[in-house]
Design an enzyme around this catalytic site. Structure first.
Site, mmCIF file in Angstrom:
data_model
loop_
_atom_site.group_PDB
_atom_site.id
_atom_site.type_symbol
_atom_site.label_atom_id
_atom_site.label_comp_id
_atom_site.label_asym_id
_atom_site.label_seq_id
_atom_site.Cartn_x
_atom_site.Cartn_y
_atom_site.Cartn_z
ATOM 1 N N GLU A 111 0.510 -0.941 0.617
ATOM 2 C CA GLU A 111 -0.166 -0.211 0.085
ATOM 3 C C GLU A 111 1.189 1.262 0.086
ATOM 4 O O GLU A 111 -0.381 2.619 -0.501
ATOM 5 C CB GLU A 111 -0.915 -0.244 1.698
ATOM 6 C CG GLU A 111 -1.548 -0.964 1.349
ATOM 7 C CD GLU A 111 -3.309 -1.037 2.285
ATOM 8 O OE1 GLU A 111 -4.095 -1.033 1.816
ATOM 9 O OE2 GLU A 111 -2.278 -1.519 2.982
ATOM 10 N N GLU A 164 -4.092 -8.733 3.760
ATOM 11 C CA GLU A 164 -4.467 -9.154 5.249
ATOM 12 C C GLU A 164 -6.336 -9.939 5.015
ATOM 13 O O GLU A 164 -6.006 -10.113 6.519
ATOM 14 C CB GLU A 164 -5.355 -7.325 4.302
ATOM 15 C CG GLU A 164 -4.551 -6.325 5.476
ATOM 16 C CD GLU A 164 -3.657 -6.413 3.591
ATOM 17 O OE1 GLU A 164 -2.687 -5.457 4.057
ATOM 18 O OE2 GLU A 164 -3.618 -7.034 2.586
#
Length: 701
Positions: A116, A136
């Protein structure tokens, strides 16, 4: 942070070091062991970017990491705790809004928050061995720092969905093809190549590309809800009970159908819902429990290990063959011993067929098949195991046979080798002491079938098992890709002993009026892949059954005598059609009712709550006994066994975690309430009763 030119190292701030070479600033993050995005790492990024912005000589910035990997994901130990400044969002904004191009230089893995951050950079380069991903979902959350919004803008909606909802790690070559990387650079030359790329960006006057502003690939999916419907349908079984994948899909839908800021708001809202939910807490707990299981209290870290360069396997059946594949897969030569040539040929043939099937599915090449098969040698002579460093006995569960084998191994195999038994229930101490002159070398290594697929390995420590033998078995388990957990010696060890406690309750309820499909459905709805009776049909009701010794004494015996032996005969507890689809059986129902009538029992309605509570609370109770007796080192080890070997749903954390979730006071009270129904041999664990009274929990989360 002070800045020095010509490559000299400046002062550090947090985990960051900023240097300048010509007109390129190099921000190096060094936060061992994996550069997790903890407070120190975030501070390093913020300070470095501020220094780059303040230096007029710096025209472009390279973000690179020291150590074995690029930025790892968020520090999940910070989840649920008050946030510490600077935030990850602040660090990302400084990168993305930098007036000077920022190039991420990726090696190792760029996962989760690491990717990210990289997607906030204007360009990304990586070495061929690098991998990128947003995993995640595997710990019950979603990419909460813009990952669900930026990734689809780079790689497209379909590919982005696939990566996000499955948590896949994508190799660098594929990342380049999908646009996630802008260039591949040579191994070992990442720093110099990234600087060269930055200079090229400046020379060509390339734009400051902000992923957030790229709408092209989202537009292609706009007005096409069938894209999302197809993902939900294709993964319905895999995602059962897991809220995170659906939340991920909704976030990508928000990216397609709204603005970037609206998508971020959706992402943050759903992330907060997930991170505080029991399912995510359970998945994060499972992640740490698996790590903890590898630790052996009382055994020094420098305990000498046996260097396992050659392995012997006794038995070429389903289990022995699967175990052999585990070692061949990691390049360790294996010698497999059988008593008859036909059995040996059959076993080696099954191994080759398994490998060939994998090659046909594209998992590896035919050349790799031959390479692995060349590591497996078959023989009828146990003497061929003399120079093995580890020998694993994998024959059927018969104490006399196992003792005979270990007696021979004791005479044949070199001293210093580890002798392991794959028994699932027998006394390892009896095998070690009664059959060998070196009980310290004997350890249990209980693999689960199919051994080449199942992740769990129960490592059973006998009374005289040496630290070296135990540590070697645990190390070997990790090497061959297993999740290893230590058990002491008792009938069934950890996993099968708890399974027996559940089975006793299932059988008891069968004789009270619940049908097999009633019990199975409750446990399936709870999250298990199947219930005990469906599992029995799959494995075969005749497993361990002998026609000659059958006396019609149990429901299972009667079904076997009727040739209802499970799926393979199209009838067991259930009836099966030609596609092996199960349906409730009137024949089985009559058999059960006949048994009840013989014992003078009257069927009663048993509710779903009672079925679930008696099955699962009995497991918690047995786990408490296992802890009391010192069979398991930790409650979390019990959960690791059931999560990796028996299909316990990860979003429920394992039986001991589940007991805590329900409340041990409620578990103990319900077990007392059910009283005689639990069976004459059932006893409430004193440890469970004590912990319930004191408001304690088995595990820490």
């Amino acid at each position: 942070m002070t800045i020095t030119n010509n490559g000299a190292i400046s002062d550090t701030s947090g985990a960051g070091t900023f240097t300048v070479e010509g007109d390129i600033g190099i921000l190096t993050i060094d936060y061992p062991p994996v550069n997790a995005l903890s407070k120190a790492t975030r501070q390093g990024i913020v300070s470095g970017m501020q220094a780059a912005a303040a230096n007029p000589d710096v025209k472009a910035v390279v973000l690179i990491c020291a150590g074995r990997t690029f930025l790892a994901g968020a520090d999940i130990t910070e989840f649920g705790k008050p946030p510490k400044a600077p935030s990850l969002r602040e660090a990302q904004d400084l990168i993305e809004n930098s007036p000077k191009p920022v190039i991420a230089a990726i090696h190792g893995t760029a996962l989760g928050g690491g990717l990210e951050v990289a997607m906030c950079c204007h360009y990304r380069v990586g070495v061929p061995s690098a991998k990128c991903g947003l995993p995640e979902v595997l710990i019950g959350v979603l990419p909460g720092a813009g990952g669900t919004q930026r990734l689809p803008r780079i790689v497209g909606v379909e590919k982005g969905l696939d990566m996000i909802v499955n948590g896949t790690h994508v190799p660098a070559k594929e990342c380049l093809e999908m646009g996630l990387l802008d260039a591949l650079v040579p191994e070992g030359e990442l720093r110099s190549s990234a600087i060269a790329f930055a200079k090229k960006v400046l020379a060509e006057k390339r734009p400051l590309r902000k992923v957030r502003d790229n709408d092209d690939k989202l537009a292609a999916a706009r007005g096409k809800p069938e894209i999302f419907a197809a993902v939900r349908k294709a993964n319905a079984k895999k995602f059962r009970g897991l809220p995170a994948p659906e939340a991920c899909i909704q976030c990508v839908e928000a990216a397609v159908n709204g603005s970037f800021e609206d998508g971020l708001a959706t992402e943050r809202r759903l992330f907060q819902q997930l991170v505080t939910g029991t399912e995510s807490i359970a998945q994060r707990y499972a992640f740490f429990a698996q790590r903890e299981a590898a630790k052996i209290p009382g055994i020094p870290a420098d305990t000498p290990l046996v260097d396992v360069k050659k392995v012997g396997i006794i038995g070429a059946g389903t289990m022995g063959g699967g175990i052999a594949m585990n070692f061949a897969n990691v390049g360790v030569p294996v010698t497999v011993v059988e008593t008859a040539q036909a059995a040996l040929d059959r076993g080696l043939g099954v191994i080759r067929k398994n490998y060939d099937n994998s090659a046909k599915k594209g998992r590896f090449t035919q050349e790799e098949v031959e390479k692995r098969m060349a590591l497996i040698t078959g023989t009828l002579e146990m003497e061929q195991l003399a120079d093995c460093d580890l020998v694993i006995e994998a024959v059927f569960e018969n104490m006399a046979v196992k003792k005979e084998i270990f007696g021979k191994l004791d005479r044949i195999v070199k001293r210093g080798a580890v002798l392991a038994t794959n028994t699932s229930a027998l006394d390892v101490n009896e095998i070690a002491s009664a059959a060998t002159s070196r009980p310290e070398a004997v350890v249990g290594m209980h693999f689960f079938s199919p051994a080449n697929v199942m992740k769990l390995l129960e490592v059973v420590r006998g009374e005289k098992t040496s630290d070296t033998a135990l540590a070697t078995a645990m190390h070997v388990g990790k090497k061959i890709g297993k999740v290893a957990a230590i058990s002491g010696v008792c009938p069934g060890f950890i996993g099968n002993r708890i399974l027996a406690a559940r089975s006793q309750q299932a059988l008891a309820m069968l004789m009270e009026g619940a049908m097999p499909w009633d019990i199975d459905q409750v446990l399936y709805d709870f999250g298990m892949p199947m219930g005990p009776y469906a599992m029995s049909d799959l494995a075969g009701l005749d497993l361990g059954w002998s026609k000659d010794k059958s006396r019609s004494a149990t429901i299972r015996e009667v079904l076997c005598e009727m040739d209802r032996r499970g799926q393979k005969t199209s009838a067991g507890y259930y009836d099966y059609d030609e596609h092996r689809n199960a349906r409730p059986s009137e024949v089985t129902k009559k058999v059960i009712l006949d048994f009840m009538a013989k014992e003078g029992r009257t069927p009663r309605e048993i509710g779903k709550d009672e079925i679930l509570e008696r099955c699962t609370y009995a497991m918690v109770n047995e786990g408490a006994k296992i802890l009391e007796e010192g069979i398991a080192l930790r409650a979390s080890d019990i959960d690791v066994v059931w999560l990796n070997g028996y299909g316990w749903p990860v979003y429920r954390g394992g039986p001991m975690f589940y007991g805590d979730t329900v409340g041990l006071d409620k578990v103990a009270a319900k077990l007392k309430e059910y009283g005689p129904r639990m069976g004459a041999n059932f006893k409430l664990s004193p440890l469970l009763e004590k912990m319930a009274a004191e408001g304690q929990k088995f595990v820490r989360t």
